[in-house]
Design an enzyme around this catalytic site. Structure first.
Site, PDB file in Angstrom:
ATOM      1  N   HIS A 236       0.340  -8.489   0.005  1.00 34.81           N
ATOM      2  CA  HIS A 236       0.794  -7.396   1.131  1.00 34.81           C
ATOM      3  C   HIS A 236      -0.319  -7.280   2.292  1.00 34.81           C
ATOM      4  CE1 HIS A 236       2.643  -4.212   3.080  1.00 34.81           C
ATOM      5  NE2 HIS A 236       1.513  -3.538   3.192  1.00 34.81           N
TER       6      HIS A 236
ATOM      7  N   ASN B 217       0.763  -1.155   0.029  1.00 37.68           N
ATOM      8  CA  ASN B 217       0.043  -0.176  -0.023  1.00 37.68           C
ATOM      9  C   ASN B 217       0.847   1.208   0.017  1.00 37.68           C
ATOM     10  OD1 ASN B 217       0.518  -0.853   2.837  1.00 37.68           O
ATOM     11  ND2 ASN B 217      -0.552   1.124   3.338  1.00 37.68           N
ATOM     12  N   HIS B 218       2.265   1.196   0.419  1.00 40.86           N
ATOM     13  CA  HIS B 218       2.821   2.255   0.221  1.00 40.86           C
ATOM     14  C   HIS B 218       3.700   2.529  -1.149  1.00 40.86           C
ATOM     15  CE1 HIS B 218       2.967   4.406   4.248  1.00 40.86           C
ATOM     16  NE2 HIS B 218       2.617   2.934   4.665  1.00 40.86           N
TER      17      HIS B 218
END
Length: 271
Positions: free
Chosen positions: A142, A96-97
């Site tokens: 993730h 998500n980053h």
């Protein structure tokens, strides 16, 4: 590494990522699984060294390479170099980053200090695989899952739930503390997802644990975090080795001012 060198790395690896499907399948008799790195270059260098010492034939990173750490650009550059050297054995999933909404605000953009490289980096991130299946039975991602869906329908364009969702002890799909869009999936949803896709285990990252990892759902879901001393905390990190039909979890942390070492290796568990 100069900005020109990073730009060339991004160009070369973006072509590789573009050719990889959203769901990538990995065959390995000795795979290393790594959780969040978050700009921790010392952790990344340690993990790569351990991979060599353990003779792992492949290494799979579960995302969140940048932000919140001091060396996001160096970590990204190192990972891209590894990908170029071993495109089939080094797997980089998107976290998500690895999205502009996050890495513009949490350190990567400021450290990079170049708008064109920022755009190029996030274009490369968008091409990364979203999930992987190791040896046909272990699902790696993730964050989490959107429900009991067919993994063959996973796409790079609609990856949000796979990057953001979390496991929960509550049944069904429930709201998340992370915001409006993310959700949590319960044991019933997890079991239906695993049965539908004929999977035995799931490995994910996304959550910082003080002890580096935790097990969910009767030890069928393993959550890993691989950045010790994260954001000023005194946590340890963890990684997993999937060797044939056994999973081993190793905890690592600071052994000196500038070094990490393995603190403990868990007992093996059947996948």
């Amino acid at each position: 590494m100069s900005q020109t060198e990073l730009d060339l790395l991004l160009q070369e690896t973006t072509g590789i990522f573009r050719k990889e499907p959203a769901l990538i399948r990995v065959r390995s008799t000795n795979a290393m699984i790594v959780g969040d790195i978050h700009g921790n270059l010392m952790a990344l260098d340690f993990l790569v060294q351990v991979q060599r010492e353990m003779n792992s034939t492949s290494i799979l990173f579960l995302g969140d390479y940048v932000d919140r750490g001091r060396n996001s650009v160096a970590v990204l550059s190192r990972l891209l170099e590894l990908k170029l050297k071993g495109p089939q054995t080094v797997i980089l999933l998107r976290g998500n980053h690895e999205t502009p909404e996050m890495n513009r605000a949490y350190g990567f953009y400021e450290e990079l200090n170049d708008e064109e490289l920022f755009v190029a980096s996030n274009y490369a991130f968008q091409q990364m695989p979203v999930a992987a299946v190791v040896n046909d039975t272990v699902f790696c991602v993730h964050g989490g899952i959107p429900g009991p869906v067919d993994i063959e329908r996973i796409g790079k364009e609609d990856s949000f739930p796979y990057l953001w969702n979390d496991p929960s002890d509550l049944k069904g799909m429930t709201p998340s503390l992370r915001g409006i869009r993310p959700e949590c999936f319960g044991p019933d949803v997890f079991n239906d997802f695993m049965a539908l896709n004929h999977l035995s285990m799931m490995m994910r990252a996304h959550t910082a644990y003080y002890k580096g990892y935790t097990w969910w759902f009767n030890d069928r879901l393993l959550s890993l975090f691989s950045s010790p001393d994260y954001a000023g905390r005194k946590n340890v990190g963890a990684f997993a080795i999937l060797k044939e039909d056994k999973v081993s979890v190793f905890i690592f942390g600071r052994k000196g001012k500038n070094s990490y070492g393995i603190i403990n290796g868990n007992q093996e568990r059947d996948e």
